[in-house]
Design an enzyme around this catalytic site. Structure first.
Site, PDB file in Angstrom:
ATOM      1  N   PHE A 119       0.848  -1.185   0.000  1.00  0.00           N
ATOM      2  CA  PHE A 119       0.000   0.000   0.000  1.00  0.00           C
ATOM      3  C   PHE A 119       0.886   1.237   0.000  1.00  0.00           C
ATOM      4  CE2 PHE A 119      -4.371   1.482   0.844  1.00  0.00           C
ATOM      5  CZ  PHE A 119      -5.088   0.398   0.350  1.00  0.00           C
ATOM      6  N   GLN A 240      -7.341  15.070   3.445  1.00  0.00           N
ATOM      7  CA  GLN A 240      -6.692  14.207   2.460  1.00  0.00           C
ATOM      8  C   GLN A 240      -7.545  14.091   1.202  1.00  0.00           C
ATOM      9  OE1 GLN A 240      -6.128   9.685   2.898  1.00  0.00           O
ATOM     10  NE2 GLN A 240      -4.111  10.546   3.276  1.00  0.00           N
ATOM     11  N   HIS A 242      -8.020  11.791  -1.819  1.00  0.00           N
ATOM     12  CA  HIS A 242      -7.641  10.461  -2.303  1.00  0.00           C
ATOM     13  C   HIS A 242      -7.330  10.576  -3.790  1.00  0.00           C
ATOM     14  CE1 HIS A 242      -7.575   6.196  -3.120  1.00  0.00           C
ATOM     15  NE2 HIS A 242      -7.701   5.945  -1.825  1.00  0.00           N
ATOM     16  N   LEU A 252     -15.056   6.142  -4.480  1.00  0.00           N
ATOM     17  CA  LEU A 252     -13.686   5.737  -4.185  1.00  0.00           C
ATOM     18  C   LEU A 252     -13.230   4.508  -4.982  1.00  0.00           C
ATOM     19  CD1 LEU A 252     -11.151   5.986  -2.361  1.00  0.00           C
ATOM     20  CD2 LEU A 252     -12.324   4.514  -0.721  1.00  0.00           C
ATOM     21  N   GLU A 255      -6.797   2.403  -3.016  1.00  0.00           N
ATOM     22  CA  GLU A 255      -5.361   2.353  -3.259  1.00  0.00           C
ATOM     23  C   GLU A 255      -4.894   0.905  -3.447  1.00  0.00           C
ATOM     24  OE1 GLU A 255      -1.757   3.993  -0.539  1.00  0.00           O
ATOM     25  OE2 GLU A 255      -3.531   5.232  -0.742  1.00  0.00           O
ATOM     26  N   ARG A 286      -0.391   9.414  -0.273  1.00  0.00           N
ATOM     27  CA  ARG A 286      -1.555   9.913  -1.014  1.00  0.00           C
ATOM     28  C   ARG A 286      -1.448  11.377  -1.419  1.00  0.00           C
ATOM     29  NH1 ARG A 286      -6.490   6.879   2.238  1.00  0.00           N
ATOM     30  NH2 ARG A 286      -6.161   4.840   1.266  1.00  0.00           N
ATOM     31  N   HIS A 353     -11.333  12.989   0.756  1.00  0.00           N
ATOM     32  CA  HIS A 353     -11.512  11.638   1.270  1.00  0.00           C
ATOM     33  C   HIS A 353     -11.528  11.537   2.790  1.00  0.00           C
ATOM     34  CE1 HIS A 353     -11.273   7.299   1.388  1.00  0.00           C
ATOM     35  NE2 HIS A 353     -10.070   7.301   1.942  1.00  0.00           N
ATOM     36  N   ARG A 398      -2.594  11.109   6.242  1.00  0.00           N
ATOM     37  CA  ARG A 398      -2.773   9.732   6.718  1.00  0.00           C
ATOM     38  C   ARG A 398      -2.297   8.727   5.683  1.00  0.00           C
ATOM     39  NH1 ARG A 398      -6.326   5.844   5.666  1.00  0.00           N
ATOM     40  NH2 ARG A 398      -7.900   7.158   4.686  1.00  0.00           N
TER      41      ARG A 398
END
Length: 587
Positions: A119, A240, A242, A252, A255, A286, A353, A398
């Site tokens: 990730f 954030q 995304h 969404l 990721e 991100r 996000h 994050r």
């Protein structure tokens, strides 16, 4: 007029991952626990989490909790509190194994151990290579977690108040939190839920933006209630974006798609992330990927008729892998983008996000507010966990999969702290004579307002303004203008009008009350962002392109009463390991 009172040991507002994990602790301890939720718990926004939950299990390759801690501190752009980050990353393996023992159906590797995928931002040996750390249930990890925790709560006899909306905190003269006022949406009746301890697990407020991966119910209710009750909000400038929301829809695309080998392409068919993050490419953090995508679009290398998005290519993974590991993503792409990723790339664009800021807490889940010489004075009886809380494990940005981890680690920690506190309370603290009066006045104004503002039109105007003034890239002038506009909108929100005055299932009233919360979140966001004269994590200022550790290694605290800011220092002291010193953030 006084509202009817119901008493509980613990009242938990929010039925998502954090609320359910905390409730499981208190209910199993024999405490009378009530969980309030605007929707049925298994429809809470945790259900939308796709890619996985991070833990250094080392099932696929060697991994260590301190590597996970380093990645989280680096991902936070050194604004995360290192005591809380150490607490979370140390607890991660046990938290995931605990979920497995509860029955969460994780994917498996051949040995039978939990499957883990790479990730963005997760590395081994302090950034030397990508690591498989995300424990996944295909691309429906949050869905599986939520159902697992709900089933466990049913078994533990947690009491659920489904389709109830909390309205305001109840505090006594000493400032202790002793309950909430709440609206039963089906009947329109209002109650005071009197509690020895109250936990907010109300999720994020991403609906202040026009384009968001957040559900329509994510209106920042916990933040609005806290702000109106005199609790400051921490680090609200950090939102954030995304990298991969479906272009035009905002839905969404996890990721995890890039973790499985998906790549981003511009209109020239170029894998452009190689220029921005040469080591980990599409698996950079991100904020780095989002800004790279925005830059490609800004410089004319976007795709489509309007050159307003880029492409996420996955067809090279093969149909079998897509169907096995990414079935939900294929369904989303077909339904919302009109493409089958087995054959064609998915059009994607950065989309709001996640909220890194929130109600200030320590790693035990206690709400803390600076008081005199004590920067961490505890608000008795008040706790927060999950996205609405800011233990500041995420700092300025994050890492993916740390959100689900945050929910269970700090949900459990808050539950344990609540148990200890409640056990010291022989009985309920007395309700003040005017308990519920503030809520009564708010509802009465809606009932009697004439010639006022339309809620839907005002909410849309607010969302468009925040989108244009607090986006991926920011400038001093845009933010200053945004502060003036949000303050003007706040005055208009005070005069909203609803035509429907009925009680039963009055969604117009609910939406007006949600707008009261959204405006507090928006004021906090614009005011905090305008003040921070640097670029750090998700807050990217064209006028201040560099991170300024000398001046800005500190958290913002926004106060609703006068729209002012105060500050507190970052907890750079971990619990047991050495301080991870700031460095240039490259991937």
């Amino acid at each position: 007029m006084t509202y009817p009172v119901r008493r509980f040991d613990a009242v938990i507002v929010g039925g998502g991952g954090a609320g359910l994990r905390a409730a499981l602790q208190t209910s199993k301890a024999g405490l009378n626990t009530a969980v309030l939720s605007k929707v049925f718990p298994t429809r809470s926004h945790t259900v939308a989490a796709q890619g996985g939950i991070s833990a250094s299990l080392g099932n696929v390759q060697e991994d260590r909790w301190d590597w996970h801690m380093y990645d989280t501190v680096k991902g936070s752009d050194w604004l995360g509190d290192q005591d809380a980050i150490e607490f979370m990353t140390r607890a991660a393996p046990d938290a995931v194994i605990e979920l497995e023992h509860m029955g969460m159906p994780f994917d498996r590797v051949e040995s039978g151990k939990i499957y883990q995928r790479p990730f963005g931002g997760h590395t081994a040996e302090h950034g030397k290579r990508a690591v498989e750390r995300a424990c996944a249930v295909a691309d429906r990890t949050g869905h599986a977690m939520l159902h697992t925790l709900y089933q466990q709560n049913v078994r533990a006899n947690t009491q659920f108040f489904v389709e109830w909306m909390a309205l305001d905190l109840v505090r006594n003269e000493a400032g202790d939190v002793i309950g909430v006022t709440a609206l039963e949406m089906e009947t329109g009746e209002v109650f005071i839920l009197h509690a020895k301890a109250v936990l907010f697990a109300t999720g994020g407020g991403g609906r202040i933006y026009a384009s968001s991966t957040n559900a329509f119910m994510n209106t920042g209710d916990g933040l609005g209630m806290a702000a109106r009750a005199g609790i400051p909000l921490e680090d609200m400038e950090f939102w954030q974006f995304h990298p991969t929301g479906v272009a035009g829809a905002g839905v969404l695309i996890t990721e995890g798609v890039r973790g499985e080998g998906g790549i981003l392409l511009n209109c020239n068919g170029e894998r452009f992330m190689e220029r921005y993050a040469p080591t980990v490419k599409d698996l950079a953090s991100r904020d780095v990927v989002s800004r790279a995508m925005a830059m490609e679009i800004f410089e004319g290398r976007g795709c489509g008729k309007n050159k307003d998005h880029v492409l996420l290519k996955v067809d090279h993974l093969g149909a079998d892998k897509i169907i096995e590991k990414l079935p939900g993503i294929r369904e989303i792409a077909i339904n919302f983008a009109g493409v089958d990723p087995i054959k064609d790339p998915i059009p994607v664009v950065p989309t709001t996000h996640y909220m890194m800021g929130g109600i200030p807490t320590n790693y035990r889940g206690q709400v803390v507010v600076p008081q005199g010489d004590n920067p961490e004075a505890v608000v008795n009886g008040f706790y927060a966990a999950g996205e609405c809380a800011c233990a500041s494990v995420h700092g300025a940005n994050r890492l993916g999969t740390n959100s689900l981890l945050d929910l269970v680690v700090f949900g459990k920690a808050a539950g344990d702290t609540m148990i200890s506190y409640i056990q010291t309370q022989e009985t309920w603290k007395e309700l003040p004579a005017d308990a519920g009066e503030f809520t009564r006045q708010r509802l009465a104004r809606l009932e009697n307002q004439t010639g006022g503002e339309d809620v839907d039109a005002l909410r849309t105007e607010l969302q468009r303004m925040v989108q244009s003034h607090a986006g991926v890239f920011r400038t001093d002038a845009i933010l200053k203008d945004g502060v003036q506009k949000v303050l003007a909108l706040a005055e208009r929100v005070k005069k909203t009008e609803i035509k429907d005055k009925s009680k039963v299932w009055n969604t117009a009233r609910s939406e007006a009350l949600e707008l009261d919360n959204l405006i507090e979140v928006a004021k906090a966001t614009l005011t905090s962002a305008e003040a921070r004269k640097e670029s750090r994590g998700a807050h990217a200022s064209d006028d201040h392109p560099d991170r300024d550790d000398e001046v800005w290694m500190k958290h913002t605290l926004w106060h609703a009463a006068d729209n002012s800011l105060t500050y507190k220092e970052v907890h750079t002291k971990p619990l047991t390991v050495d301080y991870i010193k700031p460095a240039k953030r490259v991937y």
